[in-house]
Design an enzyme around this catalytic site. Structure first.
Site, PDB file in Angstrom:
ATOM      1  N   ASP A  81     -34.823-129.326  60.015  1.00  0.00           N
ATOM      2  CA  ASP A  81     -34.922-129.828  61.387  1.00  0.00           C
ATOM      3  C   ASP A  81     -36.360-130.273  61.629  1.00  0.00           C
ATOM      4  OD1 ASP A  81     -34.640-130.429  64.045  1.00  0.00           O
ATOM      5  OD2 ASP A  81     -34.260-128.379  64.715  1.00  0.00           O
ATOM      6  N   CYS A  92     -37.579-132.951  91.512  1.00  0.00           N
ATOM      7  CA  CYS A  92     -37.165-133.371  90.174  1.00  0.00           C
ATOM      8  C   CYS A  92     -35.793-132.777  89.891  1.00  0.00           C
ATOM      9  CB  CYS A  92     -38.173-132.901  89.123  1.00  0.00           C
ATOM     10  SG  CYS A  92     -37.706-133.366  87.435  1.00  0.00           S
ATOM     11  N   CYS A 117     -35.804-140.173  82.915  1.00  0.00           N
ATOM     12  CA  CYS A 117     -34.438-140.410  83.418  1.00  0.00           C
ATOM     13  C   CYS A 117     -34.118-141.892  83.572  1.00  0.00           C
ATOM     14  CB  CYS A 117     -34.225-139.695  84.753  1.00  0.00           C
ATOM     15  SG  CYS A 117     -34.402-137.919  84.674  1.00  0.00           S
ATOM     16  N   GLU A 122     -42.459-122.804  58.120  1.00  0.00           N
ATOM     17  CA  GLU A 122     -42.989-123.517  59.284  1.00  0.00           C
ATOM     18  C   GLU A 122     -44.519-123.605  59.173  1.00  0.00           C
ATOM     19  OE1 GLU A 122     -43.988-125.336  62.512  1.00  0.00           O
ATOM     20  OE2 GLU A 122     -41.842-125.048  62.170  1.00  0.00           O
ATOM     21  N   CYS A 141     -34.053-135.327  65.724  1.00  0.00           N
ATOM     22  CA  CYS A 141     -34.204-135.870  67.079  1.00  0.00           C
ATOM     23  C   CYS A 141     -34.564-137.351  67.020  1.00  0.00           C
ATOM     24  CB  CYS A 141     -35.261-135.092  67.848  1.00  0.00           C
ATOM     25  SG  CYS A 141     -36.900-135.127  67.087  1.00  0.00           S
ATOM     26  N   CYS A 197     -40.871-143.258  88.329  1.00  0.00           N
ATOM     27  CA  CYS A 197     -41.096-142.192  87.349  1.00  0.00           C
ATOM     28  C   CYS A 197     -40.666-142.689  85.966  1.00  0.00           C
ATOM     29  CB  CYS A 197     -40.281-140.967  87.743  1.00  0.00           C
ATOM     30  SG  CYS A 197     -40.267-139.646  86.524  1.00  0.00           S
ATOM     31  N   TYR A 213     -38.856-126.245  58.514  1.00  0.00           N
ATOM     32  CA  TYR A 213     -39.351-126.533  59.865  1.00  0.00           C
ATOM     33  C   TYR A 213     -38.666-125.576  60.845  1.00  0.00           C
ATOM     34  CZ  TYR A 213     -40.285-130.872  57.280  1.00  0.00           C
ATOM     35  OH  TYR A 213     -40.662-131.792  56.321  1.00  0.00           O
ATOM     36  N   CYS A 229     -32.017-139.487  92.170  1.00  0.00           N
ATOM     37  CA  CYS A 229     -33.419-139.122  92.367  1.00  0.00           C
ATOM     38  C   CYS A 229     -34.168-140.209  93.120  1.00  0.00           C
ATOM     39  CB  CYS A 229     -34.080-138.862  91.016  1.00  0.00           C
ATOM     40  SG  CYS A 229     -35.822-138.390  91.155  1.00  0.00           S
TER      41      CYS A 229
END
Length: 470
Positions: free
Chosen positions: A401, A179, A86, A352, A428, A83, A331, A77
């Site tokens: 989650d 992108c 990435c 949720e 995550c 940016c 969740y 890129c």
């Protein structure tokens, strides 16, 4: 080591040792302090200049490379290094996976301080580029100028931008030409919108003075080929808005859902906004293992569709369902995991906090003709109580989650009180996951761990853990 008048320090011949948090790499200064350096790769040997000094570490940038790492690769890129995304595009993908796996392992050991089984191999993404199904871009009438542009003699009258925020600079936008994160026609749509806006004197957002017609652009794509485009306007100029929206519809007839919103509040979040349909339908359809999921502008859906399928397969495998289990999906979002495991369960209860997400979950279950799921809305630590369990049944398996902050302590205590045989924890953020696992360690043993890479070229990684009752 040399020190400048501005108290910046230069270090020479520094070996980059490791990949650290938030995509930066780690080295060690002669005085023993850690040096955090962006845009380098473990194995590089560099000269650096510090720009921030803390008690235990320096932040620095590389000013000269003496030796390049064998793990380095050429970024594809043109915006790499400026940016904010990435950040690992200069690192071979095999090494990205190595450091992601290490991050999970280190967090579970250092923060969780729990006994761990041998990790199952990290699940890499088949696509390393063009994998995201959702991108959000910002308009600006004062674009970020690169160092090369500032030092050049070229005409800098064009100050309009449509792209990404420069890290830690809320009012500066880097104009993006191409992108590599979202498949076509994403780049074509974004570039055409910018060109048409300039040609027709449509004003770009002024973040400091709060003015201008064009504020943000969101593009969502699905593995089914469906496309959603949403323009967020600041100024209310119906004639100019319709001019742009009609041009988008005419130029890109494949767009499934063309939406807009008028937003004059201080921030550009959509969740409290009234979204208007201009053409097509209000949602796009995603498909997974024969199941269809409607995604509207406010829906949460994993941003890597193909790898989400792999993540959910790992989750279902860890749950080890036989068809006789009552499963709670905490969740649940729009109910994707709940519906994905439903055919292997007796009943699935999804909970949720976002009402719109639960409405989507119910609609998706109806669309997929799934009869053994129920969805409920509410704050997890409030709804998920003794009365709720008594009404809906004792869970044999809990799948959770949560967001990046992890689970609330009250939710963890309720899980421990209910004492299901298994808990499958999808995260995550392995740091908050490790914290939560430590709180459950007295009653549950971690028996399986598998990281899943959802975000190639970045430091982010998902992790799936199976806990079984001791």
């Amino acid at each position: 080591m040399t020190r400048t008048k501005s108290d910046k320090i230069s270090f020479e011949n520094i070996s980059v040792l490791d990949a650290g948090a938030k995509g930066v790499c780690v080295a060690k200064a002669p005085d023993g302090k850690i040096i955090l350096i962006p845009n380098v790769v473990p194995g590089d040997v560099v000269d650096v200049q510090t720009f921030k000094k803390r008690k235990a570490y320096y932040e620095a940038k590389a000013t000269h490379f003496h030796e390049y790492s064998k793990y380095r690769t050429e970024p594809v890129c043109e915006h790499f290094g400026v940016c904010g995304g990435c950040k690992w595009q200069n690192m071979q993908y095999s090494q990205q996976l190595f450091y992601k796996n290490n991050e999970v392992l280190n967090n579970l050991k250092r923060i969780g301080k729990i006994e761990l089984p041998e990790f199952e191999s990290i699940l890499g993404s088949e696509k390393q580029f063009f994998y995201r199904n959702k991108m959000e871009f910002s308009f600006s009438n004062s674009r970020w100028l690169t160092e090369d542009e500032i030092q050049s003699e070229q005409d800098l009258d064009d100050k309009n931008a449509l792209g990404f925020h420069i890290p830690k600079m809320w009012d500066k936008i880097l104009d993006i030409k191409k992108c590599h994160l979202q498949q076509d026609p994403s780049n074509a749509i974004r570039n055409e919108i910018k060109a048409f806006a300039i040609q027709n004197n449509l004003s770009f957002f002024d973040a400091r003075n709060h003015g201008g017609l064009l504020r943000t652009l969101m593009i969502r794509t699905a593995s089914t080929g469906e496309i959603m485009v949403l323009i967020q306007f600041f100024d209310k100029n119906k004639k100019q808005q319709e001019l742009l929206l009609n041009h988008i519809a005419d130029t890109f007839p494949a767009i499934t859902s063309l939406l807009y919103v008028n937003n004059q509040k201080a921030n550009d979040t959509l969740y409290d906004q009234n979204i208007q349909l201009f053409k097509g339908r209000e949602y796009i359809l995603e498909e997974m293992e024969g199941l269809q999921f409607s995604i509207n502008a406010k829906s949460f859906y994993q941003t890597n569709s193909e790898q989400a399928y792999e993540l959910y397969k790992v989750t279902r495998e860890f749950a080890g369902l036989t068809g006789n289990e009552v499963v709670y999906d905490l969740y649940t979002g729009t109910g994707t995991i709940a519906q994905f495991v439903a055919k292997k369960a007796k009943k699935v209860i999804g909970v949720e906090a976002v009402p719109e997400a639960i409405a989507d979950a119910k609609e998706n279950a109806k669309r997929n003709q799934i009869q053994n799921t129920e969805f409920f809305v509410g704050d997890m630590k409030v709804v998920f109580n003794d009365a709720f369990i008594q009404q809906h049944g004792q869970p044999d398996v809990i799948i959770t989650d949560p967001p990046r902050d992890g689970m609330h302590a009250d939710v963890i205590q309720q899980i421990l009180k209910i004492a299901p045989k298994k808990v499958v924890y999808v995260s995550c953020n392995s740091a908050t996951q490790a914290r939560d696992l430590a709180l459950m360690d007295h009653d549950y043993k971690v028996t399986r761990v598998r990281p899943v890479d959802m975000f190639p070229q970045t430091h982010h990684v998902e992790n799936v853990v199976l806990l079984e009752k001791r």
